[in-house]
Design a protein around this motif. Structure first.
Motif, PDB file in Angstrom:
ATOM      1  N   GLY A  76      50.308  45.533  41.660  1.00 15.06           N
ATOM      2  CA  GLY A  76      49.561  44.315  41.943  1.00 15.06           C
ATOM      3  C   GLY A  76      49.270  44.162  43.425  1.00 15.06           C
ATOM      4  O   GLY A  76      48.182  43.751  43.823  1.00 15.06           O
ATOM      5  N   GLY A  77      50.256  44.516  44.268  1.00 14.79           N
ATOM      6  CA  GLY A  77      50.064  44.442  45.713  1.00 14.79           C
ATOM      7  C   GLY A  77      48.941  45.351  46.181  1.00 14.79           C
ATOM      8  O   GLY A  77      48.119  44.964  47.018  1.00 14.79           O
ATOM      9  N   MET A  78      48.881  46.565  45.632  1.00  5.10           N
ATOM     10  CA  MET A  78      47.813  47.496  45.999  1.00  5.10           C
ATOM     11  C   MET A  78      46.454  46.966  45.565  1.00  5.10           C
ATOM     12  O   MET A  78      45.455  47.096  46.294  1.00  5.10           O
ATOM     13  CB  MET A  78      48.083  48.873  45.388  1.00  5.10           C
ATOM     14  CG  MET A  78      49.215  49.625  46.073  1.00  5.10           C
ATOM     15  SD  MET A  78      49.386  51.331  45.497  1.00  5.10           S
ATOM     16  CE  MET A  78      50.171  51.062  43.894  1.00  5.10           C
ATOM     17  N   LEU A  79      46.410  46.351  44.384  1.00  4.87           N
ATOM     18  CA  LEU A  79      45.150  45.789  43.906  1.00  4.87           C
ATOM     19  C   LEU A  79      44.723  44.600  44.757  1.00  4.87           C
ATOM     20  O   LEU A  79      43.532  44.445  45.078  1.00  4.87           O
ATOM     21  CB  LEU A  79      45.299  45.363  42.440  1.00  4.87           C
ATOM     22  CG  LEU A  79      44.029  44.900  41.722  1.00  4.87           C
ATOM     23  CD1 LEU A  79      42.921  45.950  41.822  1.00  4.87           C
ATOM     24  CD2 LEU A  79      44.320  44.592  40.257  1.00  4.87           C
ATOM     25  N   VAL A  80      45.685  43.779  45.158  1.00  2.53           N
ATOM     26  CA  VAL A  80      45.391  42.631  46.023  1.00  2.53           C
ATOM     27  C   VAL A  80      44.844  43.120  47.368  1.00  2.53           C
ATOM     28  O   VAL A  80      43.880  42.554  47.909  1.00  2.53           O
ATOM     29  CB  VAL A  80      46.662  41.772  46.228  1.00  2.53           C
ATOM     30  CG1 VAL A  80      46.446  40.754  47.345  1.00  2.53           C
ATOM     31  CG2 VAL A  80      47.027  41.046  44.936  1.00  2.53           C
ATOM     32  N   ILE A  81      45.445  44.175  47.918  1.00  2.00           N
ATOM     33  CA  ILE A  81      44.957  44.749  49.179  1.00  2.00           C
ATOM     34  C   ILE A  81      43.518  45.230  49.030  1.00  2.00           C
ATOM     35  O   ILE A  81      42.681  45.029  49.912  1.00  2.00           O
ATOM     36  CB  ILE A  81      45.879  45.897  49.637  1.00  2.00           C
ATOM     37  CG1 ILE A  81      47.214  45.329  50.122  1.00  2.00           C
ATOM     38  CG2 ILE A  81      45.223  46.721  50.751  1.00  2.00           C
ATOM     39  CD1 ILE A  81      48.253  46.386  50.445  1.00  2.00           C
ATOM     40  N   TRP A  82      43.234  45.865  47.887  1.00  2.46           N
ATOM     41  CA  TRP A  82      41.868  46.354  47.644  1.00  2.46           C
ATOM     42  C   TRP A  82      40.879  45.193  47.575  1.00  2.46           C
ATOM     43  O   TRP A  82      39.776  45.263  48.132  1.00  2.46           O
ATOM     44  CB  TRP A  82      41.837  47.166  46.360  1.00  2.46           C
ATOM     45  CG  TRP A  82      40.470  47.633  45.944  1.00  2.46           C
ATOM     46  CD1 TRP A  82      39.753  47.246  44.851  1.00  2.46           C
ATOM     47  CD2 TRP A  82      39.628  48.571  46.638  1.00  2.46           C
ATOM     48  NE1 TRP A  82      38.533  47.872  44.816  1.00  2.46           N
ATOM     49  CE2 TRP A  82      38.435  48.698  45.890  1.00  2.46           C
ATOM     50  CE3 TRP A  82      39.782  49.308  47.811  1.00  2.46           C
ATOM     51  CZ2 TRP A  82      37.390  49.527  46.283  1.00  2.46           C
ATOM     52  CZ3 TRP A  82      38.736  50.149  48.201  1.00  2.46           C
ATOM     53  CH2 TRP A  82      37.574  50.254  47.445  1.00  2.46           C
ATOM     54  N   ILE A  83      41.263  44.104  46.908  1.00  3.57           N
ATOM     55  CA  ILE A  83      40.397  42.927  46.827  1.00  3.57           C
ATOM     56  C   ILE A  83      40.146  42.358  48.227  1.00  3.57           C
ATOM     57  O   ILE A  83      39.017  42.020  48.591  1.00  3.57           O
ATOM     58  CB  ILE A  83      41.029  41.849  45.917  1.00  3.57           C
ATOM     59  CG1 ILE A  83      41.076  42.340  44.467  1.00  3.57           C
ATOM     60  CG2 ILE A  83      40.251  40.539  46.008  1.00  3.57           C
ATOM     61  CD1 ILE A  83      41.870  41.435  43.546  1.00  3.57           C
ATOM     62  N   GLY A  84      41.216  42.262  49.027  1.00  2.00           N
ATOM     63  CA  GLY A  84      41.078  41.767  50.392  1.00  2.00           C
ATOM     64  C   GLY A  84      40.161  42.651  51.227  1.00  2.00           C
ATOM     65  O   GLY A  84      39.329  42.158  51.998  1.00  2.00           O
ATOM     66  N   PHE A  85      40.297  43.960  51.068  1.00  2.00           N
ATOM     67  CA  PHE A  85      39.439  44.909  51.790  1.00  2.00           C
ATOM     68  C   PHE A  85      37.974  44.715  51.417  1.00  2.00           C
ATOM     69  O   PHE A  85      37.094  44.723  52.289  1.00  2.00           O
ATOM     70  CB  PHE A  85      39.882  46.338  51.479  1.00  2.00           C
ATOM     71  CG  PHE A  85      38.916  47.389  51.955  1.00  2.00           C
ATOM     72  CD1 PHE A  85      38.813  47.693  53.298  1.00  2.00           C
ATOM     73  CD2 PHE A  85      38.104  48.055  51.047  1.00  2.00           C
ATOM     74  CE1 PHE A  85      37.906  48.650  53.745  1.00  2.00           C
ATOM     75  CE2 PHE A  85      37.197  49.019  51.477  1.00  2.00           C
ATOM     76  CZ  PHE A  85      37.095  49.310  52.840  1.00  2.00           C
ATOM     77  N   LEU A  86      37.700  44.517  50.132  1.00  2.00           N
ATOM     78  CA  LEU A  86      36.318  44.321  49.678  1.00  2.00           C
ATOM     79  C   LEU A  86      35.721  43.043  50.265  1.00  2.00           C
ATOM     80  O   LEU A  86      34.543  43.004  50.641  1.00  2.00           O
ATOM     81  CB  LEU A  86      36.260  44.274  48.153  1.00  2.00           C
ATOM     82  CG  LEU A  86      36.548  45.590  47.419  1.00  2.00           C
ATOM     83  CD1 LEU A  86      36.495  45.377  45.908  1.00  2.00           C
ATOM     84  CD2 LEU A  86      35.573  46.684  47.832  1.00  2.00           C
ATOM     85  N   ILE A  87      36.545  41.988  50.342  1.00  2.00           N
ATOM     86  CA  ILE A  87      36.063  40.719  50.899  1.00  2.00           C
ATOM     87  C   ILE A  87      35.743  40.872  52.379  1.00  2.00           C
ATOM     88  O   ILE A  87      34.704  40.423  52.859  1.00  2.00           O
ATOM     89  CB  ILE A  87      37.101  39.594  50.677  1.00  2.00           C
ATOM     90  CG1 ILE A  87      37.238  39.283  49.195  1.00  2.00           C
ATOM     91  CG2 ILE A  87      36.697  38.330  51.449  1.00  2.00           C
ATOM     92  CD1 ILE A  87      38.326  38.283  48.877  1.00  2.00           C
ATOM     93  N   VAL A  88      36.637  41.542  53.124  1.00  2.00           N
ATOM     94  CA  VAL A  88      36.404  41.761  54.549  1.00  2.00           C
ATOM     95  C   VAL A  88      35.166  42.625  54.758  1.00  2.00           C
ATOM     96  O   VAL A  88      34.317  42.333  55.614  1.00  2.00           O
ATOM     97  CB  VAL A  88      37.633  42.425  55.206  1.00  2.00           C
ATOM     98  CG1 VAL A  88      37.311  42.858  56.636  1.00  2.00           C
ATOM     99  CG2 VAL A  88      38.816  41.466  55.207  1.00  2.00           C
TER     100      VAL A  88
END
Length: 207
Positions: A76-88
């Motif tokens: 879940g943490g890795m997926l959250v990081i990916w979501i954050g990266f996409l937003i940035v």
């Protein structure tokens, strides 16, 4: 009485700033009102389903199987990081009023479920909050009214905030939205990193 208790817990569950509220904010100010409300319906639906899952004890499984809890937090943490990266990465692409044209409703729906269900901390916190409440409810009817209150609180919060932000979108500049998306993405990135660190720390204690 049980309905009021559910409302109170529901607002406590829905109001804190997190991935779901950031997603709802971005939808409300980046889409026409009808589209933002349609997408927000699925945010609410995902939230209610997660609340029911937490209420009926997914946390008991994670409490019993620590390895499962660690895996959920790490993945879940890795997926959250990916979501954050996409937003940035897409922060500069925000164009108020036109973003919805290029984003299919299917993506808005999948995004609603992703920001809700890809959040291990929300599952854990929800289980602690809702599971503890379930333990003191006397019967099935009290559980029904309690969860009805939780679902109603989620609806009131999500739809009122969407309407409020949608009404304010005409006053917001693209520069402001760039800053909001950049900060949102960085917050989510930090949150994902925190989840992975917590998962690793738990795994070390298991060794």
């Amino acid at each position: 009485m049980f309905f009021i208790q559910g409302l109170i817990i529901g607002f406590s569950w829905s109001a804190p700033i997190g991935m779901q509220n950031i997603y709802m904010f971005n939808n409300a100010v980046s889409n026409p009102r009808w589209r933002a409300l349609a997408a927000n319906f699925f945010v609410w639906l995902a939230d209610v389903l997660l609340s029911l899952t937490a209420f009926f004890g997914i946390g008991l499984i994670m409490a019993k199987y620590q390895l499962l809890k660690v895996l959920i937090m790490l993945l879940g943490g890795m997926l959250v990081i990916w979501i954050g990266f996409l937003i940035v990465r897409s922060a500069r692409e925000v164009d108020l009023g036109t973003q919805a044209v290029s984003k299919p409703m299917t993506k808005l729906i999948s995004g609603a479920f992703m920001v809700t269900w890809a959040n291990p901390q929300a599952i854990i916190d929800g289980t602690m909050m809702l599971g503890a409440s379930k333990a003191v409810l006397p019967n099935v009817m009290s559980e029904f009214y309690f969860m009805l209150g939780v679902a109603m609180a989620s609806a009131i919060w999500n739809f009122s905030m969407t309407m409020l932000l949608s009404n304010a979108r005409a006053k917001l500049s693209s520069r402001f939205m760039f800053r909001v998306n950049l900060i949102s993405g960085l917050v989510i990135l930090a949150y994902g990193i925190r989840l992975i660190i917590k998962g690793l720390l738990i795994s070390l204690k298991m060794v």
